[in-house]
Design a protein around this motif. Structure first.
Motif, PDB file in Angstrom:
ATOM      1  N   GLY A 115      -0.830  14.489  -4.864  1.00  0.00           N
ATOM      2  CA  GLY A 115      -2.271  14.425  -4.715  1.00  0.00           C
ATOM      3  C   GLY A 115      -2.790  13.515  -3.712  1.00  0.00           C
ATOM      4  O   GLY A 115      -3.887  13.324  -3.530  1.00  0.00           O
ATOM      5  N   LYS A 116      -1.814  12.850  -3.025  1.00  0.00           N
ATOM      6  CA  LYS A 116      -2.456  12.123  -1.923  1.00  0.00           C
ATOM      7  C   LYS A 116      -1.640  12.535  -0.505  1.00  0.00           C
ATOM      8  O   LYS A 116      -0.479  13.091  -0.539  1.00  0.00           O
ATOM      9  CB  LYS A 116      -1.952  10.443  -1.994  1.00  0.00           C
ATOM     10  N   THR A 117      -2.218  12.219   0.535  1.00  0.00           N
ATOM     11  CA  THR A 117      -1.461  12.389   1.873  1.00  0.00           C
ATOM     12  C   THR A 117      -1.864  11.386   2.824  1.00  0.00           C
ATOM     13  O   THR A 117      -2.724  10.681   2.644  1.00  0.00           O
ATOM     14  CB  THR A 117      -2.179  13.807   2.396  1.00  0.00           C
ATOM     15  N   VAL A 118      -1.138  11.255   3.827  1.00  0.00           N
ATOM     16  CA  VAL A 118      -1.115  10.307   4.895  1.00  0.00           C
ATOM     17  C   VAL A 118      -2.012  10.650   6.172  1.00  0.00           C
ATOM     18  O   VAL A 118      -1.425  11.844   6.634  1.00  0.00           O
ATOM     19  CB  VAL A 118       0.297   9.713   5.020  1.00  0.00           C
TER      20      VAL A 118
ATOM     21  N   ARG B  15       0.708  -1.018   0.094  1.00  0.00           N
ATOM     22  CA  ARG B  15      -0.195  -0.003   0.191  1.00  0.00           C
ATOM     23  C   ARG B  15       1.004   1.186  -0.089  1.00  0.00           C
ATOM     24  O   ARG B  15       0.560   2.090  -0.640  1.00  0.00           O
ATOM     25  CB  ARG B  15      -0.893  -0.035   1.251  1.00  0.00           C
ATOM     26  N   ILE B  16       1.841   1.031   0.762  1.00  0.00           N
ATOM     27  CA  ILE B  16       2.809   2.545   0.886  1.00  0.00           C
ATOM     28  C   ILE B  16       3.796   2.447  -0.476  1.00  0.00           C
ATOM     29  O   ILE B  16       4.106   3.611  -0.808  1.00  0.00           O
ATOM     30  CB  ILE B  16       3.626   2.297   2.105  1.00  0.00           C
ATOM     31  N   GLY B  17       4.043   1.435  -0.828  1.00  0.00           N
ATOM     32  CA  GLY B  17       4.749   1.319  -2.225  1.00  0.00           C
ATOM     33  C   GLY B  17       4.161   2.045  -3.336  1.00  0.00           C
ATOM     34  O   GLY B  17       4.503   2.631  -3.996  1.00  0.00           O
ATOM     35  N   ILE B  18       2.758   1.716  -3.380  1.00  0.00           N
ATOM     36  CA  ILE B  18       1.932   2.387  -4.333  1.00  0.00           C
ATOM     37  C   ILE B  18       1.875   3.750  -4.235  1.00  0.00           C
ATOM     38  O   ILE B  18       1.853   4.823  -5.045  1.00  0.00           O
ATOM     39  CB  ILE B  18       0.576   1.544  -4.376  1.00  0.00           C
ATOM     40  N   TYR B  19       1.725   4.218  -2.867  1.00  0.00           N
ATOM     41  CA  TYR B  19       1.848   5.556  -2.494  1.00  0.00           C
ATOM     42  C   TYR B  19       3.162   6.354  -2.900  1.00  0.00           C
ATOM     43  O   TYR B  19       3.249   7.346  -3.435  1.00  0.00           O
ATOM     44  CB  TYR B  19       1.628   5.879  -1.142  1.00  0.00           C
ATOM     45  N   ALA B  20       4.145   5.602  -2.678  1.00  0.00           N
ATOM     46  CA  ALA B  20       5.528   5.996  -3.126  1.00  0.00           C
ATOM     47  C   ALA B  20       5.990   6.150  -4.487  1.00  0.00           C
ATOM     48  O   ALA B  20       6.773   6.969  -5.127  1.00  0.00           O
ATOM     49  CB  ALA B  20       6.802   5.170  -2.454  1.00  0.00           C
ATOM     50  N   LEU B  21       5.144   5.319  -5.291  1.00  0.00           N
ATOM     51  CA  LEU B  21       5.172   5.394  -6.733  1.00  0.00           C
ATOM     52  C   LEU B  21       4.613   6.908  -7.300  1.00  0.00           C
ATOM     53  O   LEU B  21       5.153   7.408  -8.472  1.00  0.00           O
ATOM     54  CB  LEU B  21       4.665   3.959  -7.468  1.00  0.00           C
ATOM     55  N   TRP B  22       3.379   7.245  -6.697  1.00  0.00           N
ATOM     56  CA  TRP B  22       2.615   8.269  -7.291  1.00  0.00           C
ATOM     57  C   TRP B  22       1.993   9.311  -6.227  1.00  0.00           C
ATOM     58  O   TRP B  22       1.011   9.185  -5.855  1.00  0.00           O
ATOM     59  CB  TRP B  22       1.493   7.817  -8.064  1.00  0.00           C
TER      60      TRP B  22
END
Length: 124
Positions: free
Chosen positions: A53-56, A43-50
């Motif tokens: 426009g997203k936040t944690v 899940r975090i890897g997909i966030y790190a890819l793009w």
């Protein structure tokens, strides 16, 4: 603008960070007992890819289980993924164009260290 930032991010460091997270996810899923950590790594890897426009954000339902799980995560994989973010951030901060991406890498270090109890949401 977010798409352009994400494309530049992908080329400069996103792909390599993604590979690091997916390697951690694969190792965690192979070990069976650590599958929840593997899912968190993916899940975090997909966030790190793009990431733009997203936040944690913190999950309001996260409790002691997440805290204990994060301790296990730091020992097994979190420290070297956080180190990957720090090295990438320092390398990107060498150039003026890379400074915003280096700062974005540094902002991802806490997520790399403590991914359980966090949720990735879109920025409106």
């Amino acid at each position: 603008m977010r798409t352009l930032l994400n494309i530049i991010w992908l080329v400069l460091s996103g792909f390599w960070l993604f590979l690091g997270y997916m390697l951690a996810a694969l190792i965690m899923c192979i070990l069976i007992v650590t599958i929840p950590w593997g899912i968190a790594a993916a899940r975090i890897g997909i966030y790190a890819l793009w990431p733009f426009g997203k936040t944690v954000v913190d999950k309001p339902t996260a409790g002691v289980g997440s805290a204990l799980g994060n301790v296990v995560w730091v020992i097994l994989a979190g420290w070297w993924i956080a180190l990957e973010h720090i090295i990438s951030g320092i390398a990107l901060c060498v150039t003026i164009i890379g400074i915003p991406f280096g700062i974005a890498n540094f902002k991802m270090v806490p997520v790399a260290l403590l991914p359980l109890g966090k949720e990735i949401v879109d920025i409106p």
